[in-house]
Design an enzyme around this catalytic site. Structure first.
Site, PDB file in Angstrom:
ATOM      1  N   HIS A  30       4.251   4.782   4.189  1.00 17.47           N
ATOM      2  CA  HIS A  30       2.810   5.028   4.264  1.00 17.47           C
ATOM      3  C   HIS A  30       2.523   6.160   5.252  1.00 17.47           C
ATOM      4  O   HIS A  30       1.759   7.080   4.986  1.00 17.47           O
ATOM      5  CB  HIS A  30       2.067   3.765   4.725  1.00 17.47           C
ATOM      6  N   LYS A  32       2.280  -9.272   0.030  1.00 20.57           N
ATOM      7  CA  LYS A  32       2.036 -10.692   0.283  1.00 20.57           C
ATOM      8  C   LYS A  32       1.193 -10.861   1.536  1.00 20.57           C
ATOM      9  O   LYS A  32       1.190  -9.995   2.421  1.00 20.57           O
ATOM     10  CB  LYS A  32       3.351 -11.456   0.415  1.00 20.57           C
TER      11      LYS A  32
END
Lengths: 192, 283
Positions: free
Chosen positions: A35, A98
């Site tokens: 990222h 998650k």
């Protein structure tokens, strides 16, 4: 609703919290370092309508070909510091991970018409079964196997449960509110 | 013995312990929340694929950890540590495992799951001439949801219960529930956490502490935790924890440490037994 989708995905606004999606096509892996790197340096591939997967996989090379051994999701909240900027810059359709994400991401999902979907934590073997191969990998040298940007070919990848949609709804908020109420009752009972 | 240790690591990584599978199946049958139920179903499917295909059940293959019980007269003491390190290197290549040993300052991954103090080896001595190796690779997501609470002794048992329940609440879906919670009470900070880890991982699900008072506390914490409604993967549901295990040590008058260790559903463990004649068995 249950959806069976092919990437790239054009309209993610139709998905609602509680929907289940199975994806065929490509899934792009990005976690912490990826990222950071993609935001700083730009993406070496088109991410519009893509499925971004928070995952550090186990892969191995067999006869010169990459083989995915296990590829379950990692904890998404660590990417909260990047994700709103990431969505704004690259316009993915589905973020998969998650544990859910925070306010900043929820706002970006709403603004840019994307959703967050949960893949069952730890289900690395099940995920590997639906991954049919590695299309390409970026930044492998620099970031190592778990952090590199992998592009996996997938078939019926899922179940991806939509837990944050582009209409401002987050299942995590609902569960959290409910759990908070239950916690208060339990603490009162302990005090008695 | 290296072959057997490699095999035990593989067994732990690919075959979920029977007691955990049973507890997950029961949780699935009981579950009334459709969101939680999708997650339990996926976990059970995943466990089956892992066993059938000999694949790690989770992509986080854990920090390689060994708890040893070694007899004072065990003749292969000198070989044990190097055998464990070598087994980890081989298992990393052969299973394979994700390289999970990273230098904390330089961010460099050693690539073979070994490094300073890693694999983590916890030694305990006992009577006898044999040794038992507990192979317990521990995932990072659930380890992040560990906690140490240095309570004021005056808060008593109520304070302990509150700390545990609030901890499970704060952890939410992050440690991959349904989890097994280990609680270590007393000792010092380090002992409380060690007891918690042993209670969480080494004790089978459903086995209660041998002292009634502690067993009752476990039962009570288990029921309260599942009333939170966090559910499998934090998506809501009836089963947040598969069990709560409590262990204790005597404490200093001024301290009441409560260590909490969270084990995710991937409750990986295998056991290697070595006798004085060098006979090695994976149990």
């Amino acid at each position: 609703m249950e959806y069976h989708e092919r990437t790239p995905i054009e309209d993610a606004r139709k998905y609602r919290v509680g929907d289940v999606i199975y994806v065929t096509g490509e899934v792009i892996l990005a976690r912490d370092e990826a990222h950071k790197k993609l935001l700083e340096e730009g993406a070496p591939l088109d991410l519009k309508g893509s499925v971004i997967y928070h995952c550090g996989p186990v892969v191995t090379k067999v006869n010169g070909e990459w083989k995915v051994v296990a590829a379950g999701p990692t904890t998404s909240i660590r990417m909260e510091i990047f994700e709103d900027k990431f969505i704004e810059k690259f316009h993915p359709a589905i973020i998969v991970g998650k544990g859910g994400m925070g306010e900043r991401t929820l706002k970006a999902l709403k603004e840019h018409g994307a959703v967050y979907a949960a893949y069952t934590g730890g289900c690395g073997a099940l995920a590997a079964e639906r991954i049919k191969g590695v299309k390409e990998v970026h930044f492998l040298e620099e970031l190592g196997i778990p952090e590199a940007v992998w592009v996996f070919r997938v078939e019926e990848f899922g179940p991806l449960v939509v837990t944050m949609d582009s209409h401002g709804k987050s299942l995590y908020d609902d569960v959290d509110k409910n759990a908070r109420k239950n916690l208060e009752d339990i603490l009162k009972k302990i005090e008695r | 013995m290296i072959d057997e240790i490699v095999y035990a690591i593989k067994k732990a990584e690919t075959q979920l312990s029977e007691d955990t599978v049973k507890a997950l199946k029961e949780a699935y049958e009981r579950e009334t929340n459709p969101m939680g139920k999708t997650q339990l179903e996926a976990i059970l499917k995943n466990v089956e694929v892992a066993r059938k295909e000999s694949l790690p059940m989770c992509q986080d293959t854990g920090l390689q950890t060994f708890f040893l019980e070694v007899g004072y007269d065990f003749p292969y003491m000198r070989e044990l540590k190097s055998a464990l390190v070598e087994a980890v290197r081989r298992a990393t290549r052969e299973i394979p495992l994700r390289p999970n040993a990273v230098h904390p300052f330089l961010h460099k991954n050693s690539g073979d799951n070994t490094g300073r103090f890693v694999p983590y080896i916890h030694w305990e001595l006992k009577e006898g001439d044999d040794a038992t190796i507990h192979v317990i690779p521990k995932g990072g997501g659930s380890e992040n949801m560990s906690g140490l609470y240095m309570l004021s002794p005056g808060v008593g048992i109520k304070g302990i219960k509150k700390a545990v329940i609030e901890h499970i609440f704060k952890s939410g879906g992050k440690p991959c529930p349904p989890t097994i919670i280990g609680v270590g009470i007393g000792g010092g900070a380090d002992l409380a956490l060690t007891l918690a880890k042993k209670a969480a991982i080494l004790r089978p699900i459903g086995v209660r502490h041998e002292e009634d008072f502690v067993a009752q506390l476990e039962e009570e914490l288990y029921e309260m935790a599942n009333k939170l409604g966090i559910g499998a993967m934090g998506l809501g549901g009836d089963t947040t924890v598969l069990d709560v295990h409590v262990e204790y040590a005597y404490r200093h008058p001024a301290t009441l440490p409560v260590g909490i260790v969270t084990q995710c559903w991937a409750n990986r463990r295998a056991k290697v037994h070595i006798d004085a004649n060098g006979k090695v068995e994976v149990v």
